[in-house]
Design an enzyme around this catalytic site. Structure first.
Site, PDB file in Angstrom:
ATOM      1  N   HIS A   1      43.491   4.071  64.124  1.00 18.59           N
ATOM      2  CA  HIS A   1      42.360   4.319  65.016  1.00 18.59           C
ATOM      3  C   HIS A   1      41.366   5.236  64.306  1.00 18.59           C
ATOM      4  O   HIS A   1      41.756   6.050  63.463  1.00 18.59           O
ATOM      5  CB  HIS A   1      42.828   5.002  66.304  1.00 18.59           C
ATOM      6  CG  HIS A   1      43.607   4.112  67.206  1.00 18.59           C
ATOM      7  ND1 HIS A   1      43.695   4.356  68.555  1.00 18.59           N
ATOM      8  CD2 HIS A   1      44.339   2.990  66.979  1.00 18.59           C
ATOM      9  CE1 HIS A   1      44.445   3.426  69.120  1.00 18.59           C
ATOM     10  NE2 HIS A   1      44.854   2.590  68.174  1.00 18.59           N
TER      11      HIS A   1
ATOM     12  N   GLU B   1      39.840   7.899  65.223  1.00 15.29           N
ATOM     13  CA  GLU B   1      40.118   9.332  65.359  1.00 15.29           C
ATOM     14  C   GLU B   1      41.212   9.788  64.403  1.00 15.29           C
ATOM     15  O   GLU B   1      41.080  10.830  63.754  1.00 15.29           O
ATOM     16  CB  GLU B   1      40.552   9.672  66.799  1.00 15.29           C
ATOM     17  CG  GLU B   1      39.559   9.315  67.859  1.00 15.29           C
ATOM     18  CD  GLU B   1      39.836   7.965  68.518  1.00 15.29           C
ATOM     19  OE1 GLU B   1      39.706   7.882  69.753  1.00 15.29           O
ATOM     20  OE2 GLU B   1      40.177   7.001  67.805  1.00 15.29           O
TER      21      GLU B   1
ATOM     22  N   CYS C   1      42.573   7.371  73.265  1.00 12.56           N
ATOM     23  CA  CYS C   1      43.803   6.887  73.894  1.00 12.56           C
ATOM     24  C   CYS C   1      44.836   8.025  73.888  1.00 12.56           C
ATOM     25  O   CYS C   1      44.587   9.086  73.294  1.00 12.56           O
ATOM     26  CB  CYS C   1      44.325   5.680  73.122  1.00 12.56           C
ATOM     27  SG  CYS C   1      44.994   6.090  71.484  1.00 12.56           S
TER      28      CYS C   1
ATOM     29  N   CYS D   1      45.638   9.241  70.263  1.00 13.04           N
ATOM     30  CA  CYS D   1      44.555   9.997  69.633  1.00 13.04           C
ATOM     31  C   CYS D   1      44.309  11.329  70.345  1.00 13.04           C
ATOM     32  O   CYS D   1      44.032  12.335  69.686  1.00 13.04           O
ATOM     33  CB  CYS D   1      43.288   9.151  69.575  1.00 13.04           C
ATOM     34  SG  CYS D   1      43.483   7.730  68.466  1.00 13.04           S
TER      35      CYS D   1
END
Length: 160
Positions: free
Chosen positions: A59, A61, A89, A92
């Site tokens: 991801h 992040e 999410c 993260c």
């Protein structure tokens, strides 16, 4: 959780996160971008690479957090702000907490997977020993529209 007021440079840095999201879209990745700033300087930038790397944890992040840790030579990202185009999410949000990011600024809310106010609010949970400040909704329409266009195009291509 109350949303913080935006700071003067938030729009500038969110535009950079949006540029990262557009880079993701160019390579057919879900267009989410992130930048990490310390002392008014971008120290890390990333976009989603889950499809490219075939890695569920790739991801924007997490990739930005890893780069920032490398740049600073520490896992503690104290004094840093993470700008991301979509509400993080649970994975993260947990990384934001564990890396000690001081401030999280995100654009669009994620009603299906957001863990910073939508489905749950991990950063506000008082049981954690670190709680980043959060500013939500900055440039939310622009951030959300990039995602909407990406998925609309995907659906249209699937039908064709």
């Amino acid at each position: 959780m109350p949303t913080l007021e935006y700071q003067k440079d938030d729009f500038f840095f969110m535009r950079q996160a949006i540029q990262e999201a557009k880079r993701a879209m160019e390579i057919d990745e879900v267009p989410i971008g992130a930048v990490i700033v310390k002392a008014d300087e971008v120290i890390a930038r990333a976009h989603n690479l889950r499809e490219t790397l075939q890695d569920a944890t790739a991801h924007a992040e997490l990739l930005a957090i890893r780069k920032a840790c490398e740049v600073l030579g520490t896992w503690r990202l104290e004094g840093c702000t993470l700008y991301v185009t979509l509400e993080p999410c649970p994975m993260c949000a947990g990384a934001v907490i564990l890396s000690r990011v001081d401030r999280l600024v995100f654009g669009a809310k994620d009603p299906k997977g957001g863990a910073c106010g939508s489905l749950m609010n991990l950063p506000a949970d008082e049981r954690f020993n670190h709680r980043p400040k959060i500013a939500a909704g900055i440039m939310a329409d622009e951030c959300g529209n990039i995602l909407k266009k990406f998925f609309q195009d995907k659906r249209m291509n699937k039908k064709a």
